[in-house]
Design an enzyme around this catalytic site. Structure first.
Site: not given
Ligand code: E4P
Length: 218
Positions: A87
């Site tokens: 990622k």
């Molecule tokens: C994306 O992969 C992130 O880990 C995540 O979806 C962020 O979510 P949040 O806005 O609830 O922290």
């Protein structure tokens, strides 16, 4: 539509896996920190533990923001398990890193995407997944699902194979909206997945069925 769970909590991952509908996991540095994970060895051990639970892709985020650092970390992460997806944040060096990993056949997830232009760049670089953050856009009074629509149109126009991973999903309506638009994947908390189960007519109907046939099996 693939269902990913957005957590680094092993119990929640196991619970979603036991439900039989889990296609993968996404984590991020904040989610890892929430579980008290720090230090290279612990981080690696935790990703291995997640991979041992699930069958599908597991997004592991790099914590460097320069090209060389992202490549070094990403290669270590990718070597842990074939389920690992590196990622990478949507920044200039991140796009270069995605191109590098893509050319080497390493799966990537381009994260922190908040515009269609960013999603277009991620696809051009060969990202396996692009993660537009629906909930965080809603938080600033922009309809996050509109971005999913825009990206779907652009990717379909040109046949990009990058999968749209609707991220920052907060509740079941987000999941349904993204499913209607045609997001390839959604990632959200266990609570949002379990909320899809709920309907008061299911509960009252089941209660009546049970009452009417109580004790009649034998
Ligand atoms: C994306 O992969 C992130 O880990 C995540 O979806 C962020 O979510 P949040 O806005 O609830 O922290």
């Amino acid at each position: 539509m693939k269902f990913f769970i957005d957590t680094a909590n092993l119990q929640e991952i196991q619970e979603a896996q036991n439900l039989g509908v889990l296609d993968g996991v996404t984590t991020n540095p904040s989610l890892m920190a929430k579980e008290g994970i720090s230090g290279k060895d612990n981080i690696i051990a935790h990703y291995k533990a997640i991979c041992a639970i699930v069958d599908g892709d597991v997004s592991a985020e790099v914590i460097s923001t320069d090209y060389e650092g992202m490549i070094a970390e990403g290669e270590i992460l990718a070597a842990l398990d074939e389920k690992i997806v590196v990622k990478v944040p949507m920044i200039k060096d991140g796009i270069r890193a995605i191109r590098y990993f893509s050319d080497k056949g390493i799966k990537t997830n381009c994260t922190l995407v908040f515009s269609a232009g960013q999603a277009l760049l991620a696809a051009k670089a060969g990202a396996t997944y692009v993660s537009p953050f629906v909930g965080r856009l809603d938080d600033i009074s922009f309809d996050g699902t509109k971005l999913i629509e825009q990206i779907r149109t652009i990717y379909d126009n040109y046949g990009f194979e990058t999968e749209i991973l609707a991220a920052s999903i907060r509740h079941p309506v987000h999941i349904l909206q993204c499913a209607e638009i045609g997001a390839d994947v959604m990632t959200g908390p266990l609570s949002a997945i379990l909320a899809l189960l709920k309907h008061p007519l299911t509960d009252s109907g089941l209660e009546k069925f049970m009452k009417d046939m109580a004790g009649k099996w034998n």
